[in-house]
Write an enzyme that holds these catalytic residues in place. Structure first.
Site: not given
Ligand code: ZN
Length: 171
Positions: A45, A50, A98-99, A140-141, A144
């Site tokens: 995701g 990000q 998370c990236l 989660h997304e 952000h």
């Molecule tokens: Zn993340």
């Protein structure tokens, strides 16, 4: 095009993303760049912030199993614009990563069952109902888009330990 990922604790991750009003070529390029970037990092995701773009856009592509040779198909990627949760119920705990926080994984508590309404790349209204890992990924997304990173959900003790180790690693 593959873009650089914004890494924690970069201040851009705290931005509240703005609603998308035009479903044009610019948005489509953003979605395509997000896809290329997510794929290059083997993520499941990614939110637009990000890659430094503060717009309410996220993508998710969950592999069907855990083996390494799963093929991610672009047409199976969920492209989600201007999402809102219209229903959240139950509680569950799953390991998240998370990236923007590479190499760190921890159990996080989330709602178990969600309904989300959103728009697709053409501005059409869509909705998803899920009680599985997708529900977790969406929450989660979505965080952000509101300037939140999952490590902020850790207990005070775990957060302190994380911050100490993170600083050491990223000196
Ligand atoms: Zn993340």
């Amino acid at each position: 095009m593959i873009k650089d990922i914004v890494i924690y604790p970069d201040k851009r991750l705290k931005k509240i993303s703005a609603e998308v009003s035009e479903f044009n070529q610019e948005l489509h390029s953003l979605l395509d760049d997000m896809y290329d970037t997510m794929l290059s990092k083997k993520g499941v995701g990614l939110a637009a912030i990000q890659i430094g773009i503060a717009q309410r856009v996220l993508i998710i592509n969950l592999p069907e199993d855990d083996s390494d040779d799963v093929i991610i198909k672009k047409e199976e990627t969920l492209e989600i614009i201007n999402p809102i949760f219209t229903y959240k119920d139950g509680l569950c705990k799953h390991q998240e990563g998370c990236l923007s926080v590479p190499g760190f994984y921890e159990d996080i508590e989330r709602a178990e069952h969600i309904i989300m309404e959103y728009q697709d790349r053409h501005g059409n209204k869509q909705s998803i109902e899920n009680k599985d890992f997708l529900a977790i990924a969406l929450q989660h997304e979505m965080d952000h888009l509101d300037g939140k990173v999952f490590v902020e959900k850790l207990s005070i003790l775990k957060r302190k330990k994380f911050e100490k180790e993170w600083k050491k690693k990223h000196k």
